[in-house]
Scaffold this motif. Sequence first.
Motif, PDB file in Angstrom:
ATOM      1  N   LEU A   7     -64.836 -70.722 -32.928  1.00 62.09           N
ATOM      2  CA  LEU A   7     -66.147 -70.955 -33.519  1.00 62.09           C
ATOM      3  C   LEU A   7     -67.294 -70.795 -32.524  1.00 62.09           C
ATOM      4  O   LEU A   7     -68.279 -70.108 -32.789  1.00 62.09           O
ATOM      5  CB  LEU A   7     -66.192 -72.364 -34.127  1.00 62.09           C
ATOM      6  CG  LEU A   7     -65.479 -72.550 -35.462  1.00 62.09           C
ATOM      7  CD1 LEU A   7     -65.426 -74.030 -35.824  1.00 62.09           C
ATOM      8  CD2 LEU A   7     -66.185 -71.775 -36.563  1.00 62.09           C
ATOM      9  N   LEU A   8     -67.179 -71.446 -31.363  1.00 59.73           N
ATOM     10  CA  LEU A   8     -68.295 -71.410 -30.420  1.00 59.73           C
ATOM     11  C   LEU A   8     -68.445 -70.032 -29.789  1.00 59.73           C
ATOM     12  O   LEU A   8     -69.567 -69.567 -29.553  1.00 59.73           O
ATOM     13  CB  LEU A   8     -68.114 -72.480 -29.338  1.00 59.73           C
ATOM     14  CG  LEU A   8     -69.356 -72.759 -28.484  1.00 59.73           C
ATOM     15  CD1 LEU A   8     -70.550 -73.122 -29.356  1.00 59.73           C
ATOM     16  CD2 LEU A   8     -69.094 -73.862 -27.479  1.00 59.73           C
ATOM     17  N   THR A   9     -67.345 -69.369 -29.530  1.00 57.74           N
ATOM     18  CA  THR A   9     -67.418 -68.009 -28.982  1.00 57.74           C
ATOM     19  C   THR A   9     -68.127 -67.083 -29.951  1.00 57.74           C
ATOM     20  O   THR A   9     -68.982 -66.267 -29.564  1.00 57.74           O
ATOM     21  CB  THR A   9     -66.008 -67.466 -28.691  1.00 57.74           C
ATOM     22  OG1 THR A   9     -65.313 -68.390 -27.849  1.00 57.74           O
ATOM     23  CG2 THR A   9     -66.079 -66.114 -28.003  1.00 57.74           C
ATOM     24  N   VAL A  10     -67.788 -67.195 -31.231  1.00 54.05           N
ATOM     25  CA  VAL A  10     -68.436 -66.380 -32.260  1.00 54.05           C
ATOM     26  C   VAL A  10     -69.926 -66.713 -32.341  1.00 54.05           C
ATOM     27  O   VAL A  10     -70.771 -65.815 -32.458  1.00 54.05           O
ATOM     28  CB  VAL A  10     -67.756 -66.606 -33.621  1.00 54.05           C
ATOM     29  CG1 VAL A  10     -68.596 -66.022 -34.754  1.00 54.05           C
ATOM     30  CG2 VAL A  10     -66.371 -65.978 -33.633  1.00 54.05           C
ATOM     31  N   ALA A  11     -70.268 -67.998 -32.266  1.00 55.99           N
ATOM     32  CA  ALA A  11     -71.678 -68.397 -32.328  1.00 55.99           C
ATOM     33  C   ALA A  11     -72.480 -67.788 -31.181  1.00 55.99           C
ATOM     34  O   ALA A  11     -73.584 -67.280 -31.382  1.00 55.99           O
ATOM     35  CB  ALA A  11     -71.781 -69.923 -32.300  1.00 55.99           C
ATOM     36  N   VAL A  12     -71.918 -67.828 -29.977  1.00 51.51           N
ATOM     37  CA  VAL A  12     -72.620 -67.280 -28.813  1.00 51.51           C
ATOM     38  C   VAL A  12     -72.800 -65.769 -28.951  1.00 51.51           C
ATOM     39  O   VAL A  12     -73.905 -65.236 -28.758  1.00 51.51           O
ATOM     40  CB  VAL A  12     -71.861 -67.615 -27.517  1.00 51.51           C
ATOM     41  CG1 VAL A  12     -72.501 -66.905 -26.326  1.00 51.51           C
ATOM     42  CG2 VAL A  12     -71.844 -69.121 -27.278  1.00 51.51           C
ATOM     43  N   GLY A  14     -76.274 -61.669 -37.621  1.00 45.82           N
ATOM     44  CA  GLY A  14     -75.760 -62.377 -36.446  1.00 45.82           C
ATOM     45  C   GLY A  14     -76.304 -63.780 -36.330  1.00 45.82           C
ATOM     46  O   GLY A  14     -75.564 -64.723 -36.031  1.00 45.82           O
ATOM     47  N   LEU A  15     -77.607 -63.953 -36.593  1.00 46.31           N
ATOM     48  CA  LEU A  15     -78.208 -65.275 -36.466  1.00 46.31           C
ATOM     49  C   LEU A  15     -77.599 -66.258 -37.463  1.00 46.31           C
ATOM     50  O   LEU A  15     -77.291 -67.401 -37.109  1.00 46.31           O
ATOM     51  CB  LEU A  15     -79.717 -65.193 -36.668  1.00 46.31           C
ATOM     52  CG  LEU A  15     -80.467 -66.526 -36.604  1.00 46.31           C
ATOM     53  CD1 LEU A  15     -80.275 -67.194 -35.252  1.00 46.31           C
ATOM     54  CD2 LEU A  15     -81.961 -66.329 -36.886  1.00 46.31           C
ATOM     55  N   ASP A  16     -77.403 -65.822 -38.694  1.00 41.07           N
ATOM     56  CA  ASP A  16     -76.857 -66.743 -39.678  1.00 41.07           C
ATOM     57  C   ASP A  16     -75.402 -67.097 -39.377  1.00 41.07           C
ATOM     58  O   ASP A  16     -74.990 -68.246 -39.532  1.00 41.07           O
ATOM     59  CB  ASP A  16     -76.971 -66.167 -41.086  1.00 41.07           C
ATOM     60  CG  ASP A  16     -77.254 -67.242 -42.110  1.00 41.07           C
ATOM     61  OD1 ASP A  16     -78.418 -67.650 -42.229  1.00 41.07           O
ATOM     62  OD2 ASP A  16     -76.296 -67.721 -42.749  1.00 41.07           O
ATOM     63  N   ILE A  17     -74.631 -66.118 -38.931  1.00 37.24           N
ATOM     64  CA  ILE A  17     -73.248 -66.404 -38.529  1.00 37.24           C
ATOM     65  C   ILE A  17     -73.244 -67.391 -37.367  1.00 37.24           C
ATOM     66  O   ILE A  17     -72.437 -68.338 -37.329  1.00 37.24           O
ATOM     67  CB  ILE A  17     -72.518 -65.109 -38.149  1.00 37.24           C
ATOM     68  CG1 ILE A  17     -72.281 -64.248 -39.403  1.00 37.24           C
ATOM     69  CG2 ILE A  17     -71.186 -65.409 -37.466  1.00 37.24           C
ATOM     70  CD1 ILE A  17     -71.685 -62.885 -39.107  1.00 37.24           C
ATOM     71  N   ALA A  18     -74.141 -67.188 -36.404  1.00 37.87           N
ATOM     72  CA  ALA A  18     -74.218 -68.076 -35.247  1.00 37.87           C
ATOM     73  C   ALA A  18     -74.560 -69.501 -35.674  1.00 37.87           C
ATOM     74  O   ALA A  18     -73.957 -70.472 -35.193  1.00 37.87           O
ATOM     75  CB  ALA A  18     -75.260 -67.558 -34.256  1.00 37.87           C
ATOM     76  N   ILE A  19     -75.513 -69.642 -36.584  1.00 36.66           N
ATOM     77  CA  ILE A  19     -75.930 -70.977 -37.025  1.00 36.66           C
ATOM     78  C   ILE A  19     -74.793 -71.697 -37.743  1.00 36.66           C
ATOM     79  O   ILE A  19     -74.511 -72.873 -37.472  1.00 36.66           O
ATOM     80  CB  ILE A  19     -77.171 -70.877 -37.938  1.00 36.66           C
ATOM     81  CG1 ILE A  19     -78.389 -70.437 -37.119  1.00 36.66           C
ATOM     82  CG2 ILE A  19     -77.447 -72.214 -38.620  1.00 36.66           C
ATOM     83  CD1 ILE A  19     -79.615 -70.149 -37.952  1.00 36.66           C
ATOM     84  N   VAL A  20     -74.119 -70.994 -38.652  1.00 37.55           N
ATOM     85  CA  VAL A  20     -73.040 -71.627 -39.413  1.00 37.55           C
ATOM     86  C   VAL A  20     -71.867 -71.973 -38.496  1.00 37.55           C
ATOM     87  O   VAL A  20     -71.301 -73.075 -38.566  1.00 37.55           O
ATOM     88  CB  VAL A  20     -72.581 -70.711 -40.563  1.00 37.55           C
ATOM     89  CG1 VAL A  20     -71.329 -71.280 -41.236  1.00 37.55           C
ATOM     90  CG2 VAL A  20     -73.703 -70.544 -41.590  1.00 37.55           C
ATOM     91  N   ALA A  21     -71.490 -71.049 -37.620  1.00 38.57           N
ATOM     92  CA  ALA A  21     -70.364 -71.305 -36.707  1.00 38.57           C
ATOM     93  C   ALA A  21     -70.688 -72.452 -35.758  1.00 38.57           C
ATOM     94  O   ALA A  21     -69.847 -73.328 -35.508  1.00 38.57           O
ATOM     95  CB  ALA A  21     -70.029 -70.035 -35.926  1.00 38.57           C
ATOM     96  N   TRP A  22     -71.895 -72.454 -35.204  1.00 37.00           N
ATOM     97  CA  TRP A  22     -72.304 -73.522 -34.289  1.00 37.00           C
ATOM     98  C   TRP A  22     -72.329 -74.877 -34.997  1.00 37.00           C
ATOM     99  O   TRP A  22     -71.811 -75.866 -34.477  1.00 37.00           O
ATOM    100  CB  TRP A  22     -73.678 -73.210 -33.700  1.00 37.00           C
ATOM    101  CG  TRP A  22     -74.400 -74.420 -33.197  1.00 37.00           C
ATOM    102  CD1 TRP A  22     -75.479 -75.044 -33.755  1.00 37.00           C
ATOM    103  CD2 TRP A  22     -74.068 -75.193 -32.041  1.00 37.00           C
ATOM    104  NE1 TRP A  22     -75.842 -76.139 -33.022  1.00 37.00           N
ATOM    105  CE2 TRP A  22     -74.992 -76.261 -31.963  1.00 37.00           C
ATOM    106  CE3 TRP A  22     -73.088 -75.083 -31.056  1.00 37.00           C
ATOM    107  CZ2 TRP A  22     -74.961 -77.204 -30.952  1.00 37.00           C
ATOM    108  CZ3 TRP A  22     -73.054 -76.034 -30.041  1.00 37.00           C
ATOM    109  CH2 TRP A  22     -73.989 -77.069 -29.994  1.00 37.00           C
TER     110      TRP A  22
END
Length: 425
Positions: free
Chosen positions: A288-293, A325-333
Amino acid sequence: METADASPTPISSPFRIAAFRRFVSANLISATGSAMAPLALAYSVIEQGGGAGSLGLVLATNTVPTIVFLLAGGVFADRLSRSRLLFAGNLLAAGAQGALAVTVATGHATTVSIAACGFVAGTAASFIVPAAQGAVAQIVPQEHLQQANALLRLPGNAVKVLGPVVGGAVVAASGAAWALAWDAVTFAAAAVLLLGLRLDAPLATPGGVLSDLRAGWSGFWARTWLWTYTVAGSVLVAAWLAGFQLLGPLVAARQYAGARDWGLIQAAFTCGLLAGTLVCLRWKPYRLLTVAVCAGGALALPLAAMARTLPLPLVLLTTALAGVGLDIAIVAWTTAFQQRVPQAEQGRMSAYNGVGERLAIPVGYLVTALAAHSWSNQAVLLTCAGLIAAATILNLCVPDVYRVNRLTPDDRPQAADGRRTVDQA
């Protein structure tokens, strides 16, 4: 009391939880008002004869209290019932927007009165944000948190597509007061829905507010993955807003077809956000965090494209990818945060994270404005893109980033302490 732990049998979707449906409904209703509010606020200043300076003062008084009181909001979110805190925050915001609507409608609005209402609304937001972060994890089992976070963002992103258009039509047809009144009504309706959640207060901790803040800072600093992501996120937020929001319209006016093309670029970003939400409903990454970054690094793409004066179709494509990318990052984070930070600490951890990223906004605007006097817009855009790329790469060099992965229901006992979980992952 309604909490996720009270669910006796496994569920297939967060929507099967009545409390979550109520929470989503409140967010959707509030989003319809919030989408119109910025335009209505700007024109309420313009209608009473204010210029850029007046509007800047109003925006500042709305933003500053959110930063100043956010830590206090985090402490209360870890001490009190989050549903009651959400109710109080939304009711306070409804009162502020309602008072503003009345003053604008009666012709008594001044820059000072508008700024005062904005200050109250910003204060309300400082208590709403950390309480909402922790409330989701109380309502939804951890295995459905990502889906829940995506579903929460879906209506807001959808409203962003039509909200400004509808808001513009309302303001043009009947004035800013009606749009502000609608925003007040939506806050009040959301407050009533959120009060019905009846969430239990987190377990009380001994000591006062300052003791809670110190303990919260110790917990924040002990989680390397949390503070390094916050630092990197602060750089991303500052560079993105400075490059896209501040310089974007200027670059569009000089290198493209002005307002028309800038409107298309903004629409591409909004559509990307919506597409990113849909991706998160289906894709459930383990890291999750790797994907968010990594996903957050996509924000560098449209800045680099505009800096290099690429054709408009490529700028639109990169902007849409940045939105995805931003939305994926927000949800994953958000999912990683909710799974890894204990319930009793989520308010304060969210507040420390939020303060770091919000402080970057005025700093980014100020530095960019100063740099624009000596550098070309293209050079500043490339610098902003480079800062985003560098922050992403440096964050990926933190070992803990690769240890903050998705938890399963069997991992729940280990997740009681977010610091220990990372070490054992």
